[in-house]
Design a protein around this motif. Structure first.
Motif, PDB file in Angstrom:
ATOM      1  N   UNK A 121     -37.639  35.493  -9.488  1.00 19.53           N
ATOM      2  CA  UNK A 121     -38.173  34.619 -10.549  1.00 19.53           C
ATOM      3  C   UNK A 121     -38.464  33.223 -10.018  1.00 19.53           C
ATOM      4  N   UNK A 122     -39.438  32.562 -10.617  1.00 20.02           N
ATOM      5  CA  UNK A 122     -39.860  31.242 -10.146  1.00 20.02           C
ATOM      6  C   UNK A 122     -39.204  30.115 -10.941  1.00 20.02           C
ATOM      7  N   UNK A 123     -39.292  30.161 -12.235  1.00 19.20           N
ATOM      8  CA  UNK A 123     -38.747  29.086 -13.050  1.00 19.20           C
ATOM      9  C   UNK A 123     -37.230  29.146 -13.152  1.00 19.20           C
ATOM     10  N   UNK A 124     -36.627  28.006 -13.481  1.00 15.65           N
ATOM     11  CA  UNK A 124     -35.176  27.941 -13.602  1.00 15.65           C
ATOM     12  C   UNK A 124     -34.669  28.806 -14.743  1.00 15.65           C
ATOM     13  N   UNK A 125     -35.338  28.744 -15.902  1.00 13.25           N
ATOM     14  CA  UNK A 125     -34.934  29.568 -17.037  1.00 13.25           C
ATOM     15  C   UNK A 125     -35.046  31.054 -16.698  1.00 13.25           C
ATOM     16  N   UNK A 126     -36.073  31.404 -15.941  1.00 10.65           N
ATOM     17  CA  UNK A 126     -36.225  32.804 -15.534  1.00 10.65           C
ATOM     18  C   UNK A 126     -35.072  33.225 -14.624  1.00 10.65           C
ATOM     19  N   UNK A 127     -34.638  32.336 -13.749  1.00 12.35           N
ATOM     20  CA  UNK A 127     -33.529  32.664 -12.840  1.00 12.35           C
ATOM     21  C   UNK A 127     -32.235  32.876 -13.625  1.00 12.35           C
ATOM     22  N   UNK A 128     -32.014  32.061 -14.637  1.00 20.53           N
ATOM     23  CA  UNK A 128     -30.812  32.212 -15.462  1.00 20.53           C
ATOM     24  C   UNK A 128     -30.858  33.537 -16.215  1.00 20.53           C
TER      25      UNK A 128
END
Length: 231
Positions: free
Chosen positions: A83-90
């Protein structure tokens, strides 16, 4: 005498470059250090402005996708393993642990909720470290640059008085250049410190807001998974 003093003063270059060129080696080193600190500060300021803007945009985009009604498994598959975005990583950290908590027979391994929460907390901590990287440098520059400039001013004034004593002349044309060179160091210290302090406070608040949104999302996501566990 006044005409002679005026003539001498008019012959002195009081431009920024002229003051720097006449300064002693120590004061020049102080000024160069402050110029370097100012460039370093502004590079961090620009970098963080772009990073925070991108983080907010990615969070909004993912939030729309998350609440669009698409199944969580489908959203997880569309995000992929990187995942690229921080929210996606979480989200990916939570979903990865969610899938690992299922046994081969479809049952859940005990303690799944706690493990999912810890996985998302670890992801949030990593994103917090990434968001706040470089921000403490602004605090350091903001707190030390005025004192570095003051050191250059003290050293420059000391040399100005030494020059006055050597020439045994308190004429304004003799005194003014040395004092102006010394005060330039203080001005450069403030020039480096003021933007650093302003943007340190701004980015600290921005980082807290962004991380607060990540934590709120993690709590909502954990609640959704908890409902599925209970059902």
């Amino acid at each position: 005498m006044e005409a002679e003093t005026l003539a001498l003063a008019q012959g002195i270059d009081f431009s920024m470059w002229g003051l720097f060129a006449r300064a002693t080696l120590t004061v020049k080193l102080v000024m160069l250090l402050l110029i370097g600190a100012s460039f370093w500060s502004w590079s961090i300021i620009v970098q963080k402005a772009l990073q925070y803007r991108r983080a907010r945009a990615q969070a909004v985009q993912f939030d729309q996708a998350f609440w669009s009604g698409e199944p969580l498994d489908g959203l997880y598959e569309s995000i992929g393993s990187e995942p690229h975005g921080s929210a996606e990583k979480i989200f990916a950290a939570g979903m990865t642990e969610w899938r690992r908590s299922h046994r081969d027979d479809g049952g859940l391994i005990p303690g799944a909720t706690a493990r999912i929460d810890r996985s998302m907390d670890v992801a949030i901590s990593k994103e917090a470290e990434r968001l706040q990287k470089g921000v403490p440098v602004l605090a350091t520059i903001g707190s030390t640059a005025p004192f570095v400039g003051l050191f250059g001013t003290v050293f420059g004034i000391m040399n100005a008085f030494i020059e006055i004593a050597a020439q045994q002349n308190t004429n304004l044309a003799v005194v003014a250049p040395g004092i102006a060179e010394a005060l330039l160091a203080t001005g450069m210290g403030l020039f480096a410190a003021i933007p650093a302090v302003i943007f340190y406070n701004k980015y600290s608040a921005d980082s807290d807001r962004i991380l607060g949104n990540y934590e709120a999302f993690a709590d909502e996501f954990a609640t959704i998974l908890s409902r599925q566990l209970d059902s």
